[in-house]
Design a protein around this motif. Structure first.
Motif, PDB file in Angstrom:
ATOM      1  N   VAL A  62       0.704  -1.337  -0.127  1.00  0.00           N
ATOM      2  CA  VAL A  62      -0.103   0.036  -0.125  1.00  0.00           C
ATOM      3  C   VAL A  62       0.833   1.278  -0.141  1.00  0.00           C
ATOM      4  O   VAL A  62       1.954   1.435   0.791  1.00  0.00           O
TER       5      VAL A  62
ATOM      6  N   ALA B  19      -0.668   6.389  -4.999  1.00  0.00           N
ATOM      7  CA  ALA B  19      -1.040   4.802  -5.504  1.00  0.00           C
ATOM      8  C   ALA B  19       0.110   4.325  -6.482  1.00  0.00           C
ATOM      9  O   ALA B  19       0.412   3.255  -6.623  1.00  0.00           O
TER      10      ALA B  19
ATOM     11  N   THR C 150      -4.350   7.209  -1.687  1.00  0.00           N
ATOM     12  CA  THR C 150      -3.716   5.687  -1.271  1.00  0.00           C
ATOM     13  C   THR C 150      -4.389   4.653  -1.762  1.00  0.00           C
ATOM     14  O   THR C 150      -5.704   4.581  -1.901  1.00  0.00           O
TER      15      THR C 150
ATOM     16  N   PRO D  29      -3.551   0.120  -3.207  1.00  0.00           N
ATOM     17  CA  PRO D  29      -2.810  -0.828  -3.329  1.00  0.00           C
ATOM     18  C   PRO D  29      -1.887  -0.549  -4.473  1.00  0.00           C
ATOM     19  O   PRO D  29      -2.124   0.051  -5.508  1.00  0.00           O
TER      20      PRO D  29
END
Length: 467
Positions: A309, A313, A324, A326
């Motif tokens: 994470v 991103a 934010t 993965p």
């Protein structure tokens, strides 16, 4: 060029798999071995066959405390650790990393800030396409096995040295006892001569001669006492204790057993001598090192993946995805050296030369092992041939001295005959004590030459066959 790489890589892999070195042509039997004898190898517990409880006690101390054994055991642990390090290269590496960066700036009356952060797991794996890592593992395992065999060699050498020194100590004590008995005998005869001199039947020259004999008999005692002290101190060093206060029980050499040993075939010796096996495994390691050096000519391929994470991103030079989320990144790298001024070729030449050196060492270890067995068998045969003469010499010397004493005390014998018989008896006793020591040393030497009861562990053989 790609075809050439593949062909060379295949040859490199085949070379890495051919790990069993060929021994030189061996004789069908030992020349000095008795014909039609079944092999009788030394016991696993090398010194127990001599039947000495005191020697067993000292051997147990040496196994725990001998400095050479302790040092060799530490080298085994180091080699095992290096083998585990080499084996780790066959598996991916996994790393966890996290970072945070605060960006703050001001321009034209406007300020801004941004916090970039990430929590990621990264995996990396080098594809062992050319067998370099597998060959490195094979080399490390062979070196670890060789270190165990070298530990066995050190242990056998230390225990043989301990037993040899123990036998020498007991022989010195026997010789010291014989020297004291010789002094007692000389002084008893001196008493007879003194009485006859005072009675007028013996000359002053004969009295002086016997006094000289008695004084000469006392001379070896101090030297033998020093030899006893040095032998005890040497044993203390071999068992790893301080010499102060160290004591060794007295034991007659006749109470120490000679183990029954018979050599088998020369080919069997190759599996029972740890020094030969160590030379073989060092050669296996050198062969694998040569495969490693050859594989370095070809490109290395590394795959990497990172997942976790992060904010933003996506961080890239062209596209940045704010917020934010993965993250998953894949990468691959292929690296091929173009010019290194012949360094890798030189490394191959060095590895090949090292392999040739260790091949010569391996053959030399085999010939040395055969030589040790032949010498030990020959020494035992020659000592067996002397047995009857040694026993007869001692028996007849004792009878001659007793007869000369009886005749002299009865007044019918000559004084010179008594002196000659006395010297001959002391020499015969001293020689027979040395003969018994030589027999024990010969049995000990044959035990060592036959591998000291050691046998090649099946685990070590399996390690050499696994990549």
């Amino acid at each position: 060029m790609i075809v050439s790489w593949l062909a060379s890589a295949c040859l490199s892999g085949c070379a890495a798999d051919a790990v069993k070195p060929s021994p030189p042509r061996l004789p069908p039997a030992f020349q000095q071995a008795a014909p039609d004898t079944e092999p009788e190898w030394p016991e696993t517990d090398l010194l127990r066959a001599f039947g000495s409880a005191e020697l067993d006690r000292l051997a147990a101390l040496a196994q725990r405390n001998n400095f050479d054994i302790v040092s060799a055991a530490a080298r085994v642990r180091q080699a095992d650790a290096r083998a585990r390090q080499a084996g780790a290269a066959l598996l991916p590496t996994l790393d966890a990393n996290g970072n945070a960066t605060e960006f703050t700036g001001r321009s034209g009356g406007t300020s801004g800030h941004e916090l970039d952060w990430s929590a990621l797991l990264s995996a990396s794996y080098e594809v062992d396409f050319w067998g370099k890592n597998r060959a490195a593992v094979r080399s490390a395992k062979a070196q670890a096995a060789a270190s165990r065999d070298e530990l066995a060699t050190v242990r056998i050498t230390a225990l043989v040295g301990l037993a040899s020194t123990y036998f020498q100590l007991q022989a010195v004590r026997e010789r010291l006892e014989l020297a004291r008995l010789n002094v007692d005998s000389a002084e008893q005869l001196l008493g007879v001569v003194q009485a006859r001199y005072e009675g007028g039947s013996m000359s002053a020259a004969e009295l002086a001669a016997q006094r000289a004999v008695a004084a000469n008999a006392r001379l070896p005692i101090a030297e033998l006492q020093q030899q006893e002290l040095e032998a005890i101190d040497a044993l203390a060093l071999l068992v790893g204790v301080m010499p102060e206060g160290f004591e060794v029980q007295r034991q007659p050499l006749d109470d120490i057993h000679e183990p029954a040993l018979a050599a088998g075939l020369p080919s069997e010796l190759l599996q029972r001598r740890p020094d030969v096996i160590a030379a073989e495994e060092n050669l296996v390691a050198a062969h694998a090192d040569l495969a490693v050096a050859r594989a370095a000519l070809f490109p290395s391929v590394t795959l990497s993946v990172t997942s976790g994470v992060q904010n933003p991103a996506i961080q890239a030079g062209v596209l940045t995805l704010a917020g934010t989320g993965p993250a998953l990144n894949f990468s691959g790298a292929l690296v091929q050296s173009i010019f290194d001024a012949g360094r890798r070729r030189a490394a191959i030449t060095e590895a090949r030369g090292h392999e040739e050196e260790l091949l010569a060492n391996y053959h030399g270890a085999i010939v040395s092992a055969l030589k040790d067995v032949e010498n030990a068998l020959g020494q035992r045969q020659h000592l067996d041939a002397q047995r009857q003469a040694q026993e007869d010499n001692l028996t007849q010397s004792e009878r001659a001295f007793e007869a000369a004493q009886l005749r002299y005390r009865a007044g019918s014998g000559q004084f010179v005959a008594v002196l000659d018989a006395q010297r001959a008896l002391y020499a015969a006793r001293d020689q027979f004590s040395q003969y018994r020591l030589n027999r024990l040393q010969a049995a000990l030497g044959l035990s060592k030459a036959l591998g000291g009861g050691w046998d090649r562990p099946a685990l070590a053989q399996a390690d050499m066959k696994t990549p």
